[in-house]
Design a protein around this motif. Structure first.
Motif, PDB file in Angstrom:
ATOM      1  N   GLU A 183       6.930   0.393  10.805  1.00  0.00           N
ATOM      2  CA  GLU A 183       6.844   0.322   9.183  1.00  0.00           C
ATOM      3  C   GLU A 183       7.478  -1.249   8.841  1.00  0.00           C
ATOM      4  O   GLU A 183       8.705  -1.717   9.225  1.00  0.00           O
ATOM      5  CB  GLU A 183       7.878   1.327   8.288  1.00  0.00           C
ATOM      6  N   ASP A 184       6.752  -2.116   8.171  1.00  0.00           N
ATOM      7  CA  ASP A 184       7.260  -3.427   7.825  1.00  0.00           C
ATOM      8  C   ASP A 184       8.211  -3.504   6.793  1.00  0.00           C
ATOM      9  O   ASP A 184       8.948  -4.538   6.460  1.00  0.00           O
ATOM     10  CB  ASP A 184       6.279  -4.294   7.877  1.00  0.00           C
ATOM     11  N   GLU A 185       8.156  -2.563   5.795  1.00  0.00           N
ATOM     12  CA  GLU A 185       8.828  -2.747   4.695  1.00  0.00           C
ATOM     13  C   GLU A 185      10.379  -2.202   4.980  1.00  0.00           C
ATOM     14  O   GLU A 185      10.401  -0.885   5.309  1.00  0.00           O
ATOM     15  CB  GLU A 185       8.402  -1.952   3.498  1.00  0.00           C
ATOM     16  N   ASP A 214       2.737   3.045   9.976  1.00  0.00           N
ATOM     17  CA  ASP A 214       2.343   2.408   8.860  1.00  0.00           C
ATOM     18  C   ASP A 214       0.885   1.872   8.780  1.00  0.00           C
ATOM     19  O   ASP A 214       0.609   1.121   9.909  1.00  0.00           O
ATOM     20  CB  ASP A 214       3.192   1.556   8.134  1.00  0.00           C
ATOM     21  N   MET A 266      -0.738  -0.458   7.011  1.00  0.00           N
ATOM     22  CA  MET A 266      -0.803  -1.948   6.547  1.00  0.00           C
ATOM     23  C   MET A 266       0.450  -2.490   7.221  1.00  0.00           C
ATOM     24  O   MET A 266       1.584  -2.498   6.679  1.00  0.00           O
ATOM     25  CB  MET A 266      -0.651  -2.003   5.078  1.00  0.00           C
ATOM     26  N   LYS A 269       1.864   7.502   0.542  1.00  0.00           N
ATOM     27  CA  LYS A 269       3.114   6.982   0.046  1.00  0.00           C
ATOM     28  C   LYS A 269       2.753   6.965  -1.489  1.00  0.00           C
ATOM     29  O   LYS A 269       1.754   6.664  -1.977  1.00  0.00           O
ATOM     30  CB  LYS A 269       3.408   5.443   0.287  1.00  0.00           C
TER      31      LYS A 269
END
Ligand code: CA
Length: 232
Positions: free
Chosen positions: A9-11, A53, A55, A105
Motif C-alpha cells: 500500500e503506497d498511502e 492495493d 492503485m 475502501k
C-alpha cells in the motif's frame, strides 16, 4: 507460528492503520509501498497472505498479482485486493487475475480482519486459528495443544506444524519436497530425509494414544493423513 501478512500500500496512513489493526489481531506484518519492494520481500520469505492495493505507483496491484500468479513459487499465495474503485467490472477483473477477495475502501478494520480470516480458512487452513478435530485427535492452534479425549500429546514445534498441516490437508499424498515447502517454508535448505525423522517422531507421539495409523507412508510417493484407509 504466527501468520505473516504482507501489506502492499503506497498511502502511508492507510498502511499504518492496517499494520496496527492486523498486529492487534495477532498477525505478523511486513509492508511495502510498491510492487518492486513487495517482490523483494516475497523473495526473502513467502507471506501467508498479501493485501494488495490496486492503485500503486509504477506497477499496478493488478499487474503485480498477475506476476505472482504466473510464478510457481508464488502462485498459491492468497491475495486480497484493496481498492477505492467500486466498479463491478474492476471487481471482476481483480477476481479474474486470481485475487481471492476484494475489499473496497474505505473499509472497517474489523471487516478487513474478518475477510482475511475467511480467506485463510479457505486457502491456508494451517495458517488459521481454527480448532481441527479428526478421529478424536484435536489440535487447537490458539494454545498449541494437541489432545485425544483430553489427554495431551506433547510435540516438538516441527512435529506440531507438520501435524497441523497434515490435519488440514487430509486424504492427499504429499511428497517430502512438498512437505518441506509447506511446513518448513520454501528457501529452507533441509534434506528430504529430515521429513522422515520428524514423521517418525510424530508417529511415536501419536502411538502413545493409539493414533499413529492416521499417518500413512505411501511407498515411493510420500505421506498421507487419513482416517480409515486400508494401508500397508
Ligand atoms: Ca494506492
Amino acid at each position: 507460528m504466527s501468520t505473516k501478512i504482507l501489506i502492499v500500500e503506497d498511502e502511508a496512513a492507510i498502511q499504518e492503520l492496517i499494520t496496527y489493526n492486523l498486529q492487534q489481531a495477532g498477525y505478523q506484518t511486513t509492508s511495502a509501498e510498491d510492487a518492486e519492494k513487495a517482490m523483494a520481500l516475497v523473495n526473502q520469505a513467502l507471506p501467508d497472505l498479501i493485501l494488495l492495493d490496486w492503485m500503486l505507483p509504477k506497477m499496478s496491484g493488478v499487474e503485480f498479482a498477475r506476476i505472482l500468479r504466473q510464478n510457481d513459487r508464488t502462485k498459491l499465495i492468497p491475495i486480497i485486493m484493496l481498492t477505492a474503485r467500486t466498479e463491478e467490472s474492476d471487481k471482476i477483473k481483480g477476481l479474474e487475475i486470481g485475487a481471492d477477495d476484494y475489499v473496497t475502501k474505505p473499509f472497517s478494520p474489523r471487516e478487513l480482519v474478518a475477510r482475511i480470516n475467511a480467506v485463510l480458512r479457505r486457502r491456508a487452513p494451517e495458517a488459521s486459528d481454527q480448532v481441527v478435530e479428526i478421529d478424536q485427535l484435536r489440535l487447537n492452534p490458539s494454545d498449541h495443544r494437541v489432545t485425544v479425549n483430553q489427554q495431551e500429546i506433547v510435540l516438538g514445534p516441527t512435529e506440531y506444524r507438520l501435524l497441523h498441516f497434515m490435519m488440514t490437508h487430509t486424504d492427499r499424498v504429499y511428497s517430502r519436497g512438498q512437505l518441506l515447502d509447506r511446513v518448513w517454508g520454501d528457501h529452507v535448505f533441509v534434506e528430504e530425509r529430515t521429513v522422515d525423522v520428524h514423521i517418525r517422531r510424530l508417529r511415536k507421539a501419536l502411538q502413545l494414544v493409539g493414533k499413529d495409523d492416521l499417518i500413512q507412508t505411501v511407498r515411493g510417493s510420500g505421506y498421507r493423513f487419513s482416517v480409515g484407509i486400508e494401508h500397508n
